[in-house]
Design an enzyme around this catalytic site. Structure first.
Site, short mmCIF file in Angstrom:
data_model
loop_
_atom_site.label_atom_id
_atom_site.label_comp_id
_atom_site.label_asym_id
_atom_site.label_seq_id
_atom_site.Cartn_x
_atom_site.Cartn_y
_atom_site.Cartn_z
N TYR A 140 0.81 -1.21 0.00
CA TYR A 140 0.00 0.00 0.00
C TYR A 140 0.85 1.27 0.00
O TYR A 140 0.33 2.37 -0.11
CB TYR A 140 -0.94 0.02 1.21
CG TYR A 140 -2.03 -1.01 1.12
CD1 TYR A 140 -3.31 -0.65 0.72
CD2 TYR A 140 -1.79 -2.34 1.42
CE1 TYR A 140 -4.33 -1.59 0.64
CE2 TYR A 140 -2.79 -3.29 1.34
CZ TYR A 140 -4.05 -2.91 0.95
OH TYR A 140 -5.04 -3.86 0.86
N LYS A 212 3.73 -13.65 6.79
CA LYS A 212 4.12 -14.64 5.79
C LYS A 212 5.64 -14.70 5.73
O LYS A 212 6.27 -14.69 4.68
CB LYS A 212 3.52 -14.27 4.42
CG LYS A 212 3.62 -15.38 3.36
CD LYS A 212 2.89 -16.64 3.73
CE LYS A 212 3.01 -17.67 2.61
NZ LYS A 212 2.50 -19.01 3.02
N ASP A 278 -1.40 -18.09 5.92
CA ASP A 278 -2.33 -19.09 5.39
C ASP A 278 -2.88 -19.97 6.50
O ASP A 278 -4.06 -20.36 6.48
CB ASP A 278 -1.68 -19.93 4.29
CG ASP A 278 -0.25 -20.32 4.59
OD1 ASP A 278 0.41 -19.61 5.36
OD2 ASP A 278 0.23 -21.31 4.03
N ASP A 302 -5.95 -6.49 5.56
CA ASP A 302 -7.07 -6.22 4.67
C ASP A 302 -7.83 -7.50 4.39
O ASP A 302 -9.06 -7.56 4.49
CB ASP A 302 -6.54 -5.60 3.38
CG ASP A 302 -7.62 -4.86 2.60
OD1 ASP A 302 -8.76 -4.78 3.07
OD2 ASP A 302 -7.30 -4.34 1.52
#
Length: 414
Positions: A140, A212, A278, A302
């Site tokens: 972003y 992640k 995940d 998000d």
């Protein structure tokens, strides 16, 4: 969060695009009525309209005037409806631009099920999570190089010349867009501090860092490291870190940590652990009750906040706050898009914006008005009279229009 004993407050507002006008009209009336009822007319909101989005462009030729930024800086609070941003080329996201201009680094999205809301879960009552999403970095940041642009070609040439090993990782070096994903220690640690301080103020018992880092080791992996450091160093008397616990077990030759986490939590301390993104999504569906507070990067936040919202009725009932805890500026907003396809047909769900308004009242210390708003919303939904999106998910409900739904909320506040 800001706490003030004030009898009157000026709140700047942005109506928003698409369904913004419809949901704002009802939200404003409910906020006013909740204040009147909670304080017997002794407190009052003075509303000050400011402009962004399509309405702003029509009036002054700018999608985000500097005056809007300055007004929010002056009053330190604001509330806004959804703003339209074209997909692909075009103007920068106005939501992102506002957050950057005001350095609103902490995006707080509480998600909680209450009776009457639809859910795909067998036990939706277990969903009660607050997501702290870092709001200023990650993809972003907007450092993008379209395919075949000058910046794209320069960056590829630099990689090819100076970092051939990395350049070789480009499976296709032609017609490839490039983004740069910054994750800094400063931004990572200040969102973690905000989450821990919120947990202490609200008697929360667990914080989960979602990342992640197994793939993006020097961005998401660094986020994990830096956020753990805040818990282990700055709040070591208030937090118990899973990372420290695991390291202690490994030092003792116990490489597996299968003990109940409750055995590792020192009484009265916040337990801090982490999950790969995940795995976090899978656990959100299989065991949502294991989450209390989530601290995560911008993109993960998000995705994850919308995923949790889908478990308790959808983003139509999911509120959102954007806050800088140092400057005390807070901007509260609907957690959904402008829904141009249903604008003007009295089908929009105003709950996200209304619940964000309740968060604003909590922010300024008007918790009694916030409580009345939430109670009115819950009672109305439990009556089975709901907007279109909730009606589609509830078999024994009655669909009502946006305006009538807001009137029913006011009746229930009475």
């Amino acid at each position: 969060m800001q706490k003030e004993e004030i009898s009157n407050v000026t709140i700047p507002f942005i109506v928003g695009d698409g369904i913004g006008a419809e949901i704002w009209k009802g939200t404003q009336s409910i906020m006013d009525y909740a204040v009147q009822m909670a304080y017997n007319g002794q407190r009052e909101v003075q509303w000050k309209e400011i402009y962004a989005g399509e309405k702003s462009y029509r009036q002054c030729g700018k999608y985000l005037p500097q005056e809007t930024i300055e007004t929010l800086q002056q009053y330190k609070i604001g509330i806004k409806g959804p703003l339209t941003t074209p997909v692909g080329g075009g103007i920068t996201s106005l939501n992102v631009a506002l957050r950057k201009a005001l350095d609103l680094y902490s995006c707080i999205r509480p998600v909680k099920w209450f009776s009457g809301l639809p859910s795909p879960l067998n036990h939706p009552e277990n969903v009660d999570v607050v997501i702290f999403r870092e709001n200023t970095e990650d993809i972003y940041a907007g450092i993008e190089f379209p395919a075949d642009s000058e910046g794209n070609l320069v960056l590829k040439s630099l990689l090819e010349e100076k970092f051939p090993f990395e350049y070789a990782k480009l499976r296709y070096s032609q017609d490839v867009g490039l983004d740069i994903k910054p994750i800094s220690k400063q931004a990572s640690q200040r969102i973690m501090r905000a989450a821990i301080q919120w947990a202490l103020s609200n008697q929360r018992q667990k914080i989960t860092i979602v990342h992640k880092g197994n793939i993006m080791k020097y961005t998401e992996g660094a986020f994990r490291t830096w956020t753990y450091e805040v818990a282990e160093q700055d709040f070591k008397d208030a937090c118990y870190s899973k990372r420290v616990w695991l390291n202690t077990l490994i030092e003792k030759g116990k490489v597996k940590a299968n003990s109940d986490k409750a055995k590792a939590i020192e009484k009265g301390k916040i337990y801090v652990d982490d999950l790969i993104a995940d795995n976090a999504f899978a656990k959100a569906i299989a065991n949502p009750g294991d989450f209390d507070i989530v601290v995560t990067t911008n993109l993960n936040g998000d995705y994850l906040s919308d995923a949790f919202a889908a478990l308790v009725g959808g983003i139509g009932i999911s509120p959102s706050a954007n806050i800088n805890h140092e400057t005390g500026v807070g901007l509260f907003e609907a957690n959904h898009g402008s829904a141009e396809d249903i604008a003007g047909v009295d089908k929009a769900n105003p709950c996200s914006l209304m619940l964000s308004g309740a968060m604003l009242f909590d922010f300024i210390g008007w918790s009694e008005a916030a409580s009345l708003m939430r109670t009115g919303i819950i009672m109305t939904i439990q009556s089975g009279n709901v907007p279109s999106d909730l009606h589609a998910q509830l078999s024994n409900s009655h669909e009502v229009g946006t305006a009538h739904f807001c009137e029913l909320i006011i009746d229930n506040i009475k």
